[in-house]
Scaffold this motif. Structure first.
Motif, PDB file in Angstrom:
ATOM      1  N   GLU A 180       0.843  -1.196   0.000  1.00  0.00           N
ATOM      2  CA  GLU A 180       0.000   0.000   0.000  1.00  0.00           C
ATOM      3  C   GLU A 180       0.875   1.242   0.000  1.00  0.00           C
ATOM      4  OE1 GLU A 180      -2.770  -0.094   3.238  1.00  0.00           O
ATOM      5  OE2 GLU A 180      -4.059  -1.584   2.265  1.00  0.00           O
ATOM      6  N   MET A 181       0.401   2.251  -0.704  1.00  0.00           N
ATOM      7  CA  MET A 181       1.078   3.545  -0.749  1.00  0.00           C
ATOM      8  C   MET A 181       0.038   4.640  -0.613  1.00  0.00           C
ATOM      9  SD  MET A 181       3.743   3.099  -3.942  1.00  0.00           S
ATOM     10  CE  MET A 181       4.808   1.670  -4.095  1.00  0.00           C
ATOM     11  N   THR A 182       0.399   5.701   0.075  1.00  0.00           N
ATOM     12  CA  THR A 182      -0.502   6.848   0.156  1.00  0.00           C
ATOM     13  C   THR A 182      -0.455   7.627  -1.155  1.00  0.00           C
ATOM     14  OG1 THR A 182       1.179   8.373   1.004  1.00  0.00           O
ATOM     15  CG2 THR A 182      -0.067   7.060   2.628  1.00  0.00           C
ATOM     16  N   GLY A 183      -1.494   8.418  -1.393  1.00  0.00           N
ATOM     17  CA  GLY A 183      -1.500   9.276  -2.567  1.00  0.00           C
ATOM     18  C   GLY A 183      -0.324  10.227  -2.587  1.00  0.00           C
ATOM     19  N   ALA A 184       0.053  10.728  -1.402  1.00  0.00           N
ATOM     20  CA  ALA A 184       1.195  11.640  -1.316  1.00  0.00           C
ATOM     21  C   ALA A 184       2.487  10.943  -1.711  1.00  0.00           C
ATOM     22  CB  ALA A 184       1.302  12.206   0.100  1.00  0.00           C
ATOM     23  N   TYR A 185       2.648   9.678  -1.269  1.00  0.00           N
ATOM     24  CA  TYR A 185       3.864   8.945  -1.599  1.00  0.00           C
ATOM     25  C   TYR A 185       3.920   8.650  -3.099  1.00  0.00           C
ATOM     26  CZ  TYR A 185       7.593   5.508  -1.506  1.00  0.00           C
ATOM     27  OH  TYR A 185       8.764   4.835  -1.733  1.00  0.00           O
ATOM     28  N   ASP A 188      -6.330  10.919  -3.333  1.00  0.00           N
ATOM     29  CA  ASP A 188      -6.298  11.579  -2.028  1.00  0.00           C
ATOM     30  C   ASP A 188      -4.907  11.410  -1.427  1.00  0.00           C
ATOM     31  OD1 ASP A 188      -6.531  12.353   0.625  1.00  0.00           O
ATOM     32  OD2 ASP A 188      -8.512  11.441   0.895  1.00  0.00           O
ATOM     33  N   PRO A 189      -4.197  12.503  -1.129  1.00  0.00           N
ATOM     34  CA  PRO A 189      -2.841  12.383  -0.580  1.00  0.00           C
ATOM     35  C   PRO A 189      -2.781  11.547   0.695  1.00  0.00           C
ATOM     36  CG  PRO A 189      -3.316  14.656  -1.190  1.00  0.00           C
ATOM     37  CD  PRO A 189      -4.598  13.920  -1.296  1.00  0.00           C
ATOM     38  N   ASP A 190      -3.839  11.550   1.478  1.00  0.00           N
ATOM     39  CA  ASP A 190      -3.811  10.869   2.773  1.00  0.00           C
ATOM     40  C   ASP A 190      -4.367   9.445   2.723  1.00  0.00           C
ATOM     41  OD1 ASP A 190      -2.779  13.175   4.058  1.00  0.00           O
ATOM     42  OD2 ASP A 190      -4.800  14.035   4.103  1.00  0.00           O
ATOM     43  N   LYS A 191      -4.888   9.039   1.592  1.00  0.00           N
ATOM     44  CA  LYS A 191      -5.511   7.723   1.494  1.00  0.00           C
ATOM     45  C   LYS A 191      -4.492   6.673   1.032  1.00  0.00           C
ATOM     46  CE  LYS A 191      -9.314   5.269  -0.821  1.00  0.00           C
ATOM     47  NZ  LYS A 191     -10.448   5.389  -1.780  1.00  0.00           N
ATOM     48  N   ASN A 192      -4.643   5.433   1.518  1.00  0.00           N
ATOM     49  CA  ASN A 192      -3.821   4.311   1.071  1.00  0.00           C
ATOM     50  C   ASN A 192      -4.433   3.670  -0.161  1.00  0.00           C
ATOM     51  OD1 ASN A 192      -1.743   4.422   2.944  1.00  0.00           O
ATOM     52  ND2 ASN A 192      -2.856   3.182   4.440  1.00  0.00           N
ATOM     53  N   TYR A 193      -3.571   3.310  -1.111  1.00  0.00           N
ATOM     54  CA  TYR A 193      -3.990   2.619  -2.327  1.00  0.00           C
ATOM     55  C   TYR A 193      -3.167   1.343  -2.484  1.00  0.00           C
ATOM     56  CZ  TYR A 193      -6.191   7.081  -3.477  1.00  0.00           C
ATOM     57  OH  TYR A 193      -6.969   8.217  -3.434  1.00  0.00           O
TER      58      TYR A 193
END
Length: 572
Positions: free
Chosen positions: A453-458, A516-521
């Motif tokens: 998983e990666m955040t949108g920001a990452y 979303d920068p704070d959401k995990n994908y």
């Protein structure tokens, strides 16, 4: 800088294949394909005492193949609008090459599928050998054959033998010296084993041990050709530990190291060298800058970025040569050397049209011996493609789109990432997707497909970092390949902006919502440089996916919107 004389040489070389006139229709192109002969390809008026033959970035492709040149190759900074950052009709116009001709097919992406049917496959080391042996027979005491690296990696047989198949063939070809990049991904022990046991000098003057800074390999090899004393200085890819896994070469350091290069040049001159040749894997834009800053280099044979430029590029008194990739071309540069200077030169980028060249029997036999034990893997048919599958270009290619689709399906993720590698064969519509073709796109020593998983920001940080490796206006900070390929994600990139400001409008394609920068994908990808990466090998995963689909059709990818780019580097 490209002089009018150099452009005329490129145009004259093209005219050799055209019988003095252009062929712009399909009928004309087909007729031209039948008329190309081995003699045409070899036609060249010798000059001076020295003939340099150069190829690079073969990526272990022993047999003929199709390879589509990029439709996107964007220049930034001082490289804006200059070769190699011209594509399609812009490239052809710049060098005076008519559309629909053999050289247009070899150098540009335009109308590739039809022209590939007209002119056939290119490359093949046995076909390359025929040209090399003919030139050597003509110039037996004048010719030097130099390999710019990325030779031992890129096929199933090279992966299975850890590069040994390519060493054997290159020795038989009579390569006089080489440098390296992807060779290092077999690990430092294997590289030392192969380099130490072969007849070919392995020149990497910018590789040092990390403990004391001592050189690991030779930097310079002296040769005498035609009474001229030639120093060949090797420069390995300077960012190998960044672009590839550092854990595979833990005791070695790399770098551009201008000061050390200047030392090598000065030492060679002090030992009586009449001609200084740098055999480099820096990449074209890096070498363009290096040539302007290091004094005394007469010829710089460049590689890494896979650029095929049909004329030499002059930077001050230095001649830059870029001979493309995958064995599609053999560069010939004849030099008249007087008073330790290049008084005159003549150049041709020879396209290796396989159908027009009789393969050399000795090399053909070695290639057959190398491939025969692996026939079951190479010939295995996974499926068929209904569309053109290619890789090369600054952004997504259709084979990369296929890889991303396979990763998303087989790893059950929202987003797929695939590295911006430049190597891999092109498949025409209707071709079978065999093991040979699959491994030409995936044959690496760190193939595991991770899932995490990666955040949108990452994710944005990843895209920004890779974009800076490609579009930083200072070539010395361009440290990787092309842009990371993405599946399941759309974004806008402004190549004119600084790092941190290039990427915007990131959108998850599954639901059309902004990232979303704070959401995990959930994200999956391959070729991670991190040691211990877990997951199935990419070639197994993609092979399974293709076999399940049976027929592959990849449409135009519109998920990346490019802003701020020179239109001459983007095809229509």
């Amino acid at each position: 800088m490209l002089s009018r004389r150099d452009i005329l040489q490129a145009s004259a070389a093209a005219a050799v294949l055209l019988g003095g006139s252009g062929f712009t229709s399909r009928l004309g192109a087909a007729a031209a394909a039948q008329k190309i002969t081995q003699a045409d390809l070899l036609r060249f008026e010798p000059l001076g005492q020295v003939t340099l033959l150069h190829f690079t970035d073969i990526h272990a492709q022993l047999v003929p193949l199709y390879f589509r040149e990029p439709s996107v190759n964007i220049g930034v900074g001082e490289a804006l609008g200059l070769p190699p950052h011209l594509v399609g009709e812009h490239l052809l116009e710049h060098f005076g090459i008519k559309a629909g001709t053999p050289e247009a097919y070899a150098l540009a992406y335009n109308d590739f599928t039809q022209m590939a049917k007209d002119y056939g496959r290119m490359g093949g080391v046995a076909h390359l050998a025929t040209l090399i042996k003919a030139i050597r027979a003509e110039r037996p005491n004048n010719t030097l054959l130099l390999d710019g690296g990325d030779t031992w990696q890129g096929s199933y047989t090279s992966l299975a033998t850890k590069g040994a198949d390519m060493v054997k063939v290159m020795e038989a070809l009579g390569v006089d010296a080489m440098t390296a990049h992807w060779e290092f991904t077999y690990g430092q022990d294997r590289v030392k084993e192969l380099a130490g046991g072969m007849k070919i000098p392995f020149l990497c003057g910018n590789v040092k041990d990390t403990a004391f800074g001592d050189p690991v390999f030779e930097a310079t090899k002296m040769f005498e050709r035609g009474g001229v004393k030639i120093a060949v200085i090797g420069q390995a890819f300077p960012y190998t530990p960044i672009a590839n896994p550092r854990y595979m070469i833990p005791d070695w350091s790399f770098g551009i190291d201008e000061e050390k290069m200047q030392e090598h040049v000065d030492e060679a001159k002090a030992k009586g060298a009449d001609l200084i040749v740098v055999l480099s894997h820096n990449g074209f834009d890096v070498d363009r800058k290096l040539a302007a800053r290091v004094k005394g280099i007469d010829v710089l044979l460049t590689g890494h970025t896979h650029d095929a430029i049909p004329a030499v590029i002059r930077i001050g008194s230095t001649l830059l040569v870029a001979p493309g990739s995958h064995g599609k071309f053999l560069a010939r540069l004849d030099l008249d050397v007087k008073n330790k200077r290049v008084a005159d030169h003549r150049f041709r980028l020879i396209p290796v049209f396989s159908d027009a060249i009789a393969p050399d029997p000795e090399i053909a036999r070695l290639i057959e011996e190398a491939r025969a034990p692996h026939k079951a893997v190479l010939d295995k048919v996974y499926g068929r493609t209904d569309s053109l599958l290619y890789r090369r270009g600054n952004f997504n290619g259709t084979f990369d789109d296929l890889i991303c689709q396979a990763i998303m399906a087989e790893r059950d993720v929202e987003i797929a990432l695939s590295p911006g590698f430049r190597w891999g064969a092109t498949l025409l519509p209707g071709q079978e997707i065999t093991g040979d073709m699959l491994y030409s796109q995936t044959a690496i020593t760190y193939p595991n497909v991770y899932r995490n998983e990666m955040t949108g920001a990452y994710l944005k940080t990843v895209l920004e970092d890779v974009a800076d490796n490609l579009f930083n206006p200072d070539p010395y900070y361009q440290q990787g390949g092309d842009m990371v390929r993405v599946g399941g994600l759309a974004y806008t990139i402004d190549v004119s902006k600084p790092i941190g400001q290039r990427i915007s409008n990131m959108t998850l394609l599954r639901d059309g919502k902004p990232v979303d920068p704070d959401k995990n994908y959930t994200v999956a990808g391959w070729a991670s440089v991190n040691e211990g990466t877990q997951g199935p090998p990419v070639y197994d995963l993609v092979g399974k996916y293709i076999a399940g689909q049976k027929s592959i059709s990849i449409g135009e990818n519109r998920s990346v919107k490019v802003l701020g780019a020179d239109p001459r580097g983007i095809g229509s």
